[in-house]
Enzyme design. Structure first.
Site, mmCIF file in Angstrom:
data_model
loop_
_atom_site.group_PDB
_atom_site.id
_atom_site.type_symbol
_atom_site.label_atom_id
_atom_site.label_comp_id
_atom_site.label_asym_id
_atom_site.label_seq_id
_atom_site.Cartn_x
_atom_site.Cartn_y
_atom_site.Cartn_z
ATOM 1 N NE ARG A 121 -9.286 2.074 8.604
ATOM 2 C CZ ARG A 121 -9.786 1.034 7.667
ATOM 3 N NH1 ARG A 121 -8.956 0.067 7.488
ATOM 4 N NH2 ARG A 121 -10.731 1.275 7.006
ATOM 5 C CG ASP A 141 -17.030 -4.436 8.283
ATOM 6 O OD1 ASP A 141 -18.042 -4.146 8.101
ATOM 7 O OD2 ASP A 141 -15.820 -3.797 7.878
ATOM 8 C CG ASP A 176 -17.876 -0.645 5.311
ATOM 9 O OD1 ASP A 176 -17.470 -1.723 6.069
ATOM 10 O OD2 ASP A 176 -17.073 0.180 5.039
ATOM 11 N NE ARG A 177 -13.755 -4.631 4.234
ATOM 12 C CZ ARG A 177 -12.716 -5.058 4.171
ATOM 13 N NH1 ARG A 177 -12.034 -6.320 4.345
ATOM 14 N NH2 ARG A 177 -11.458 -4.028 3.538
ATOM 15 C CE LYS A 216 -16.065 -1.592 2.427
ATOM 16 N NZ LYS A 216 -14.928 -1.178 1.705
ATOM 17 N NE ARG A 271 -5.358 -5.782 0.793
ATOM 18 C CZ ARG A 271 -5.426 -6.127 1.887
ATOM 19 N NH1 ARG A 271 -5.012 -7.538 2.321
ATOM 20 N NH2 ARG A 271 -5.497 -5.193 2.953
ATOM 21 C CB SER A 301 -13.155 -0.783 8.286
ATOM 22 O OG SER A 301 -13.712 -1.519 7.635
ATOM 23 C CG HIS A 302 -11.558 -4.985 7.936
ATOM 24 N ND1 HIS A 302 -11.575 -3.602 7.050
ATOM 25 C CD2 HIS A 302 -10.319 -5.158 7.479
ATOM 26 C CE1 HIS A 302 -10.557 -3.248 6.293
ATOM 27 N NE2 HIS A 302 -9.628 -4.142 6.570
ATOM 28 C CD GLU A 316 -10.371 -7.818 -3.411
ATOM 29 O OE1 GLU A 316 -10.281 -8.765 -2.348
ATOM 30 O OE2 GLU A 316 -9.934 -6.720 -2.933
ATOM 31 C CB SER A 317 -11.925 -6.325 -0.075
ATOM 32 O OG SER A 317 -12.528 -5.059 -0.665
ATOM 33 C CG ASP A 370 -17.155 -0.009 9.094
ATOM 34 O OD1 ASP A 370 -16.630 -1.096 8.846
ATOM 35 O OD2 ASP A 370 -16.922 1.024 8.181
ATOM 36 C CB THR A 410 -8.516 4.111 0.565
ATOM 37 O OG1 THR A 410 -7.874 3.016 1.588
ATOM 38 C CG2 THR A 410 -7.634 4.066 -0.631
HETATM 39 C C1 G1P Z 1 -8.748 -2.910 1.719
HETATM 40 C C2 G1P Z 1 -9.590 -3.602 0.366
HETATM 41 C C3 G1P Z 1 -10.198 -2.375 -0.450
HETATM 42 C C4 G1P Z 1 -11.251 -1.549 0.506
HETATM 43 C C5 G1P Z 1 -10.365 -0.951 1.646
HETATM 44 C C6 G1P Z 1 -11.683 -0.471 2.487
HETATM 45 O O1 G1P Z 1 -7.768 -1.982 1.181
HETATM 46 O O2 G1P Z 1 -8.470 -4.101 -0.205
HETATM 47 O O3 G1P Z 1 -11.042 -3.281 -1.666
HETATM 48 O O4 G1P Z 1 -11.953 -0.657 -0.286
HETATM 49 O O5 G1P Z 1 -9.776 -2.242 2.328
HETATM 50 O O6 G1P Z 1 -12.536 -1.282 3.133
HETATM 51 P P1 G1P Z 1 -6.375 -2.341 1.074
HETATM 52 O O7 G1P Z 1 -5.950 -2.726 2.450
HETATM 53 O O8 G1P Z 1 -6.035 -3.411 0.027
HETATM 54 O O9 G1P Z 1 -5.588 -1.168 0.616
HETATM 55 ZN ZN ZN Z 2 -15.633 -1.651 7.073
#
Ligand code: G1P
Ligand code: ZN
Length: 542
Positions: free
Chosen positions: A22, A276, A280-281, A375, A495, A112-113, A363-364, A278, A18
């Site tokens: 990575r 986070d 975006d969070r 985001k 999750r 990302s995070h 929610e994340s 990068d 998504t």
């Molecule tokens: C997680 C978050 C999701 C977010 C994604 C990218 O994905 O749950 O909301 O869009 O990171 O930051 P997941 O690991 O749940 O697939």
């Molecule tokens: Zn991020």
């Protein structure tokens, strides 16, 4: 300068998820690994004569990967690349630069995070000309390309000096090194009432911003400390480090514990925030009160008109399916559109492009608007500050008023990380098979109203995404959602999303884990979590 055509072989597993591709950093640093993937990107989107944006969150290997990508862009005939100084760009700033300069897209280097460092994670993601993540059709084509790739192109050249702002030439390609913060900060000034926020700080309002040694440090220092006068030292962990100083740069109560402790301690500031890897969070916290991301989206939707950039009102609000329905209640009250999308920011892109939604959230800890196509952590923090400056109330008071008006969607997410993939698949498979028989069953005194595996039809392009998460709905409005993470790099992560609605008055100020206790027990019983995973407790609760 010479273009080298290097013979290579496909490498298994270069499937972008998504949020791009990575992997562990040593994997990315392996022979031809980065090169194969970057060539596959260029083979799919085309580079000849095009302009791209390039930057990353500063994690280990960010600087060297940037040089490789630049040399490959030049060899593939790109006309121009706009790079953040030091190869640094937050994800929302990259999205903005893509749109501002009307480029053909951009490459963002980030996981990302996820933690960074020689033994942690690295990532590469392509964003389209609209500034948003490549849709599934495009990432799938990139993946297919990695399976057949036989060569890549790269120029033989010295490193570009990415430390110096200005224009240079790389084998006939223009490289523009830009300040990573300037254009982004200018955009924020158009959206928010900086004088009002500055006046609030001048009046003694105190804030703590934890940039978690990740990319937002320079952005936060410039915007919060310098332009808004939040005061020197407002931003902590403000220098991006290759290993994020050993921190796990994920802004939630578990990983941003120091901020939580400060905000719940003696003499806490009025407002706390974190972002986070990068940028975006975001997480926002008031003095003694944590704001869940689902509530944050709802409060921002209800109050966005107080900020200049949104004074005309919102076109609609979109949330990912696992996000609580709190924002839906606001959308209903405002009489605007509401959308429920699968997990992942890319599903908001069409709604934003089509002008159907203005605010989006997950929610994340992801919140954003149509100002970019990602985001945006600092944007959310600034919108909160703008609202606080206009309403002149505490975060706690704003939340209390919100719940009194709309009711409260108690909400929590429980993560079970690094579980065996086969056990996780078996559990979800079993649950899917049981869905048709669940309706009418009573558990923990709650009657199941229905259960399904979430499928989404994009209202703009009609595309269908199936199997996006198991949902179990109860007659009292409570809800259980289960899905497996698509972003982890080790085993599987389950999750479990839990929600329960309280209409009020009264019963609006419980601890969410207490309010949700029967829903949690029902989820464990229905999914057989302990039997499949051996775990009775999650390792992260948000
Ligand atoms: C997680 C978050 C999701 C977010 C994604 C990218 O994905 O749950 O909301 O869009 O990171 O930051 P997941 O690991 O749940 O697939
Ligand atoms: Zn991020």
């Amino acid at each position: 300068m010479t273009v080298q055509t290097v013979t290579t072989k496909p490498i298994a597993g270069q499937k972008p998820g998504t949020s791009g591709l990575r992997k562990k950093t040593p994997v990315f640093m392996g022979p031809h690994y980065l090169e194969n993937f970057v060539q596959s990107i260029f083979d799919v989107v085309g580079a000849q004569g095009k302009t791209f944006v390039l930057g990353g969150d500063g994690r280990y290997f960010n600087d060297r990967a940037a040089q490789v990508i630049l040399r490959m862009a030049a060899a593939n005939g790109a006309a121009r690349v706009i790079v953040g100084q030091g190869a640094i760009l937050s994800t929302p700033a990259a999205s903005h630069l893509i749109r501002l300069n009307k480029t053909d897209g951009g490459i963002i280097m980030s996981a990302s995070h996820n933690p960074g460092g020689p033994h942690e994670d690295f990532g590469v993601k392509f964003n389209m000309a609209n500034g948003g993540p490549a849709p599934e059709g495009v990432t799938e084509a990139m993946f297919q390309r990695t399976l057949t790739i036989g060569e890549y192109r790269i120029v033989a050249a010295q490193d570009v000096d990415l430390g110096r702002i200005g224009r240079s030439d790389l084998a006939g390609m223009i490289v523009d090194v830009v300040d990573p913060v300037t254009d982004y900060a200018a955009l924020m000034e158009t959206l928010f009432d900086f004088p009002a926020i500055a006046a609030m700080f001048k009046g003694g309002f105190r804030m703590r911003m934890d940039s978690m040694c990740a990319v937002t440090g320079p952005y936060a220092v410039e915007i919060l400390e310098k332009r808004l006068g939040a005061g020197k030292g407002c931003v902590v962990n403000g220098t991006p480090l290759p290993d994020f100083g050993g921190m796990h740069p994920d802004p939630n109560p578990t990983w941003a514990k120091a901020l939580m402790d400060e905000m719940f301690g003696q003499n806490a500031p009025d407002f706390g925030a974190a972002s986070d890897g990068d940028g975006d969070r975001n997480m926002v916290v008031g003095h003694g009160i944590y704001v869940s991301p689902s509530d944050s989206l709802a409060v921002l939707a209800a109050n966005a008109h107080l900020a200049p950039g949104y004074k005309a009102g919102l076109k609609g609000v979109a949330r990912s399916m696992p996000t609580s329905a709190a924002a839906d209640r606001v959308a209903d009250a405002l009489g605007i559109g509401k959308y429920e999308t699968p997990t992942g920011w890319k599903f908001f892109g069409n709604l934003l492009d089509a002008g159907r939604a203005t605010l989006c959230g997950e929610e994340s800890f992801g919140t954003g608007s149509d100002h970019v196509r990602e985001k945006d952590g600092l944007w959310a923090i600034l919108l909160w500050l703008n609202i606080l400056a206009v309403r002149k109330q505490s975060v706690a008071a704003i939340l209390a008023e919100h719940w009194a008006k709309f009711g409260r969607n108690y909400y929590s997410r429980h993560d079970f990380e690094a579980i065996a993939s086969d056990r996780a698949d078996a559990m979800i498979g079993g649950l899917r098979a049981s869905l048709p028989s669940l309706k009418g069953r009573v558990i923990e005194g709650m009657t199941i109203a229905g259960a399904d595996d979430f499928a989404y039809t994009d209202p703009v392009d009609g595309s269908v995404s199936k199997a996006q998460g198991v949902r179990i709905l109860f007659e009292d409005g409570s809800r259980i959602v289960l899905r497996l993470s698509g972003t982890g790099t080790e085993g599987a992560t389950l999750r479990l999303y839990l929600e329960r609605y309280a209409a009020g008055p009264g019963g609006l100020d419980l601890d969410p884990q207490v309010a949700l206790a029967p829903v949690i027990r029902a989820a464990h019983a229905l999914a057989g979590i302990e039997g499949f995973t051996g775990r009775t407790q999650p390792n992260v609760i948000t």
